[in-house]
Write a protein that holds these residues in place. Structure first.
Motif, PDB file in Angstrom:
ATOM      1  N   THR A 325       7.954  -7.554   4.355  1.00 43.38           N
ATOM      2  CA  THR A 325       6.848  -7.415   5.310  1.00 43.38           C
ATOM      3  C   THR A 325       5.613  -6.842   4.626  1.00 43.38           C
ATOM      4  N   ALA A 326       5.818  -5.846   3.764  1.00 41.12           N
ATOM      5  CA  ALA A 326       4.691  -5.262   3.031  1.00 41.12           C
ATOM      6  C   ALA A 326       4.027  -6.316   2.143  1.00 41.12           C
ATOM      7  N   TYR A 327       4.845  -7.139   1.520  1.00 42.18           N
ATOM      8  CA  TYR A 327       4.313  -8.213   0.682  1.00 42.18           C
ATOM      9  C   TYR A 327       3.498  -9.192   1.524  1.00 42.18           C
ATOM     10  N   ARG A 328       4.052  -9.563   2.683  1.00 41.05           N
ATOM     11  CA  ARG A 328       3.352 -10.500   3.569  1.00 41.05           C
ATOM     12  C   ARG A 328       2.024  -9.911   4.062  1.00 41.05           C
ATOM     13  N   ASN A 329       2.041  -8.625   4.387  1.00 42.70           N
ATOM     14  CA  ASN A 329       0.822  -7.991   4.901  1.00 42.70           C
ATOM     15  C   ASN A 329      -0.332  -8.106   3.906  1.00 42.70           C
ATOM     16  N   LEU A 330      -0.047  -7.805   2.642  1.00 44.39           N
ATOM     17  CA  LEU A 330      -1.114  -7.878   1.640  1.00 44.39           C
ATOM     18  C   LEU A 330      -1.437  -9.328   1.303  1.00 44.39           C
ATOM     19  N   ASP A 331      -0.413 -10.173   1.303  1.00 45.23           N
ATOM     20  CA  ASP A 331      -0.635 -11.592   1.041  1.00 45.23           C
ATOM     21  C   ASP A 331      -1.560 -12.199   2.103  1.00 45.23           C
ATOM     22  N   TYR A 332      -1.373 -11.756   3.350  1.00 41.61           N
ATOM     23  CA  TYR A 332      -2.216 -12.246   4.441  1.00 41.61           C
ATOM     24  C   TYR A 332      -3.679 -11.850   4.225  1.00 41.61           C
ATOM     25  N   ARG A 333      -3.913 -10.645   3.690  1.00 42.81           N
ATOM     26  CA  ARG A 333      -5.286 -10.188   3.458  1.00 42.81           C
ATOM     27  C   ARG A 333      -5.991 -10.949   2.341  1.00 42.81           C
ATOM     28  N   MET A 334      -5.253 -11.701   1.546  1.00 42.81           N
ATOM     29  CA  MET A 334      -5.888 -12.492   0.484  1.00 42.81           C
ATOM     30  C   MET A 334      -6.851 -13.516   1.072  1.00 42.81           C
ATOM     31  N   LYS A 335      -6.651 -13.858   2.372  1.00 44.49           N
ATOM     32  CA  LYS A 335      -7.530 -14.836   3.013  1.00 44.49           C
ATOM     33  C   LYS A 335      -8.962 -14.342   3.128  1.00 44.49           C
ATOM     34  N   ASP A 336      -9.106 -13.024   3.309  1.00 40.25           N
ATOM     35  CA  ASP A 336     -10.470 -12.497   3.434  1.00 40.25           C
ATOM     36  C   ASP A 336     -10.777 -11.445   2.371  1.00 40.25           C
ATOM     37  N   ALA A 345      -8.388   4.706  -7.043  1.00 38.08           N
ATOM     38  CA  ALA A 345      -7.241   5.527  -6.659  1.00 38.08           C
ATOM     39  C   ALA A 345      -6.013   4.642  -6.398  1.00 38.08           C
ATOM     40  N   VAL A 346      -6.232   3.533  -5.708  1.00 40.34           N
ATOM     41  CA  VAL A 346      -5.138   2.597  -5.431  1.00 40.34           C
ATOM     42  C   VAL A 346      -4.636   1.970  -6.724  1.00 40.34           C
ATOM     43  N   GLN A 347      -5.561   1.594  -7.577  1.00 39.66           N
ATOM     44  CA  GLN A 347      -5.198   0.977  -8.851  1.00 39.66           C
ATOM     45  C   GLN A 347      -4.372   1.939  -9.716  1.00 39.66           C
ATOM     46  N   HIS A 348      -4.781   3.203  -9.732  1.00 47.22           N
ATOM     47  CA  HIS A 348      -4.057   4.211 -10.512  1.00 47.22           C
ATOM     48  C   HIS A 348      -2.641   4.390  -9.970  1.00 47.22           C
ATOM     49  N   LYS A 351      -0.425   1.353 -10.856  1.00 51.62           N
ATOM     50  CA  LYS A 351       0.038   1.356 -12.252  1.00 51.62           C
ATOM     51  C   LYS A 351       1.107   2.420 -12.486  1.00 51.62           C
ATOM     52  N   GLN A 352       0.963   3.559 -11.810  1.00 53.53           N
ATOM     53  CA  GLN A 352       1.942   4.629 -11.968  1.00 53.53           C
ATOM     54  C   GLN A 352       3.307   4.214 -11.410  1.00 53.53           C
ATOM     55  N   LEU A 353       3.293   3.509 -10.289  1.00 53.38           N
ATOM     56  CA  LEU A 353       4.545   3.057  -9.677  1.00 53.38           C
ATOM     57  C   LEU A 353       5.259   2.028 -10.556  1.00 53.38           C
ATOM     58  N   VAL A 354       4.504   1.162 -11.184  1.00 55.56           N
ATOM     59  CA  VAL A 354       5.093   0.193 -12.115  1.00 55.56           C
ATOM     60  C   VAL A 354       5.716   0.924 -13.300  1.00 55.56           C
ATOM     61  N   SER A 355       5.001   1.926 -13.804  1.00 58.14           N
ATOM     62  CA  SER A 355       5.504   2.725 -14.926  1.00 58.14           C
ATOM     63  C   SER A 355       6.796   3.455 -14.540  1.00 58.14           C
ATOM     64  N   TYR A 375       9.881   0.994  -2.999  1.00 58.68           N
ATOM     65  CA  TYR A 375       9.584   1.377  -1.611  1.00 58.68           C
ATOM     66  C   TYR A 375       8.213   2.049  -1.516  1.00 58.68           C
ATOM     67  N   GLU A 376       7.876   2.868  -2.508  1.00 60.82           N
ATOM     68  CA  GLU A 376       6.547   3.499  -2.540  1.00 60.82           C
ATOM     69  C   GLU A 376       5.469   2.439  -2.772  1.00 60.82           C
ATOM     70  N   PHE A 377       5.789   1.453  -3.572  1.00 61.19           N
ATOM     71  CA  PHE A 377       4.874   0.335  -3.835  1.00 61.19           C
ATOM     72  C   PHE A 377       4.610  -0.411  -2.530  1.00 61.19           C
ATOM     73  N   ALA A 378       5.664  -0.622  -1.747  1.00 64.18           N
ATOM     74  CA  ALA A 378       5.511  -1.321  -0.464  1.00 64.18           C
ATOM     75  C   ALA A 378       4.601  -0.530   0.479  1.00 64.18           C
ATOM     76  N   LYS A 379       4.776   0.787   0.510  1.00 67.76           N
ATOM     77  CA  LYS A 379       3.911   1.628   1.342  1.00 67.76           C
ATOM     78  C   LYS A 379       2.455   1.491   0.909  1.00 67.76           C
ATOM     79  N   LEU A 380       2.237   1.493  -0.392  1.00 67.14           N
ATOM     80  CA  LEU A 380       0.871   1.364  -0.924  1.00 67.14           C
ATOM     81  C   LEU A 380       0.262   0.023  -0.512  1.00 67.14           C
ATOM     82  N   MET A 381       1.028  -1.054  -0.564  1.00 71.27           N
ATOM     83  CA  MET A 381       0.515  -2.369  -0.157  1.00 71.27           C
ATOM     84  C   MET A 381       0.168  -2.379   1.323  1.00 71.27           C
TER      85      MET A 381
END
Length: 468
Positions: A325-336, A345-348, A351-355, A375-381
């Motif tokens: 669902t988190a993936y879909r939510n951000l994917d949906y925003r790609m339209k606009d 701050a989001v970018q940092h 990258k930290q979550l990937v690390s 799960y933290e990545f999903a919250k961020l999205m």
């Protein structure tokens, strides 16, 4: 990267024999029946290990065998009336169907015992010539006691092993064997059994020899990783070491990896065909989304046991839905999404979550800690998808990386499909009906689309859809 090595009972830095390449052998199924969830645990666990190694840039040569002739196949053949090769072909086909459903990467090679019989006979003959094995009345046995480091993988002493072996050996076997510890490399054929010609007469291989032959034939005399269920540690893997090192004179495996059992019931019994308490993948995928089954098994650390219950499967389904669902939510925003600078701050945090994910997986493939990062990545999205403005570049980077990290555990992210013109018009009509407070028409359209397998979800960013 650290791997827990069963041989040394500690984590060790992973150093492949050939830089950038990994030679990995995983014990495969005995194909006399459908695989159950316990069998699939090993397949999924080491597929996840392989995927992460490939993510790290390694070229993985992944070999996993099929045991297509042994006592179990012969008994199943006699019971069903099917010839052993036909029986094996049936369940090999079923195995591929099951692992495909669980999104398991196909092995580089799946060698079969029957296709390697000449090499097996040659290998055994070399052990006999070296004095490491002996033939008695059509059988061939390995001289276990003469392999001085026998027991080094399982940590068992020869004295303990000798007592256990004496209890298991029949009078007939005892009369043939030089020592109760000796194990069969070649078995003399009984009347009516499938058999091959050999220097010792008609017969077939013992179980342990096949993996020694296939690992060294299709990889090298010394390989990087050998993996399988913890129940194979003794005697199967112990015997593999003895056979292989006696024949080649080299260390057989640098890193031994063993996965935990799948348990079932209140008593947490090991799931197995012999206990009759198993659930086949073949049956389960008809009732449960295969991605949920994969998620359920892949998100527990490979060395820990997994408890199979309907409640745990349901929990896995809920957790997977949160991530998708988190993936879909951000994917949906790609339209606009807009061509604007990324939120620093989001970018940092991204990258930290990937690390953090990579750090967890580098620590003996600790997928449970890696999942915390996901799960933290999903919250961020979710949070970023709610922002008034979304950077197209950052959103795309987050979606791509999240998809990649989920693929390591074998989960495919949902892809939006284009709706046909009629459905697009219905969605637009419903939006207008809601704006005009015509809720009866709005509900009617929702029901109509649901009948076509289209589920609508009203969000702060507008109405989005998914296929049921």
């Amino acid at each position: 990267m650290q791997i827990y090595n069963t041989l040394t009972n500690q984590k060790e830095e992973f150093k492949p024999i050939h830089p950038g390449k990994v030679m990995m052998y995983v014990c495969g199924p005995t194909v006399y029946n459908y695989i159950h969830i316990g069998n699939a645990r090993s397949v999924v666990a080491f597929d996840t290990v392989r995927r992460y190694l490939e993510y790290k840039g390694f070229d993985v040569q992944y070999v996993s065998n099929f045991t297509d002739v042994d006592d179990k196949l012969i008994k199943a053949s006699q019971k069903t009336g099917m010839a052993v090769p036909a029986l094996a072909n049936k369940y090999i086909k079923a195995f591929y169907e099951d692992i495909d459903a669980l999104n398991v990467e196909r092995a580089t090679l799946n060698p079969r015992v029957m296709e390697n019989m000449d090499d097996i006979i040659t290998f055994i003959n070399e052990l006999v010539q070296k004095g490491a094995a002996y033939a008695v009345d059509g059988d061939v046995y390995f001289k276990t006691r003469e392999f001085k480091s026998y027991g080094k993988l399982s940590g068992q002493s020869i004295n303990d092993l000798e007592q256990g072996a004496s209890e298991r050996v029949t009078d007939e076997e005892q009369a043939k064997k030089h020592d109760p510890l000796d194990f069969a490399l070649w078995k003399k054929a009984k009347p009516g059994e499938i058999a091959w010609n050999s220097p010792w007469g008609k017969g077939r291989p013992g179980w342990h020899i096949e993996c020694s032959v296939m690992a060294t034939k299709y990889l090298e005399d010394t390989i990087d990783i050998h993996a399988g269920g913890v129940d194979l540690e003794f005697p199967h893997h112990e015997n593999e070491i003895a056979q292989s090192e006696s024949k080649t004179g080299y260390k057989f495996v640098n890193y031994w990896m063993h996965n935990g059992f799948v348990t079932i019931g209140k008593e947490n019994e090991k799931m197995s065909k012999s206990l009759g308490n198993f659930v086949t993948v073949h049956d389960l995928v008809k009732k449960v989304d295969p991605q949920v089954i994969r998620f359920f098994m892949a998100t527990t650390h490979y060395r820990r046991p997994v408890q199979y219950t309907e409640e745990n499967l349901a929990e896995a389904k809920t957790n997977l839905e949160k991530l998708t669902t988190a993936y879909r939510n951000l994917d949906y925003r790609m339209k606009d999404a807009e061509a604007i600078s990324a939120d620093e701050a989001v970018q940092h945090q991204f990258k930290q979550l990937v690390s953090d994910y990579e750090k967890a997986m580098d620590d003996d493939f600790n997928v449970q800690n890696a999942m915390t990062s996901l799960y933290e990545f999903a919250k961020l999205m979710n949070v970023y998808a709610e922002k008034e403005q979304v950077s197209k570049e950052l959103a795309k980077a987050m979606l791509t990386k999240f998809e990649t990290l989920m693929q390591i555990i074998g989960i495919k992210m949902p892809k939006q499909e284009l709706l046909d013109e009629e459905i697009e018009k219905l969605i637009q009509e419903r939006t207008e009906a809601r704006a005009n407070k015509d809720y009866a028409r709005s509900d009617e359209i929702r029901d109509e689309l649901k009948g076509q397998g289209i589920i609508l979800e009203d969000t702060a960013q507008g109405t989005r859809w998914r296929r049921e």
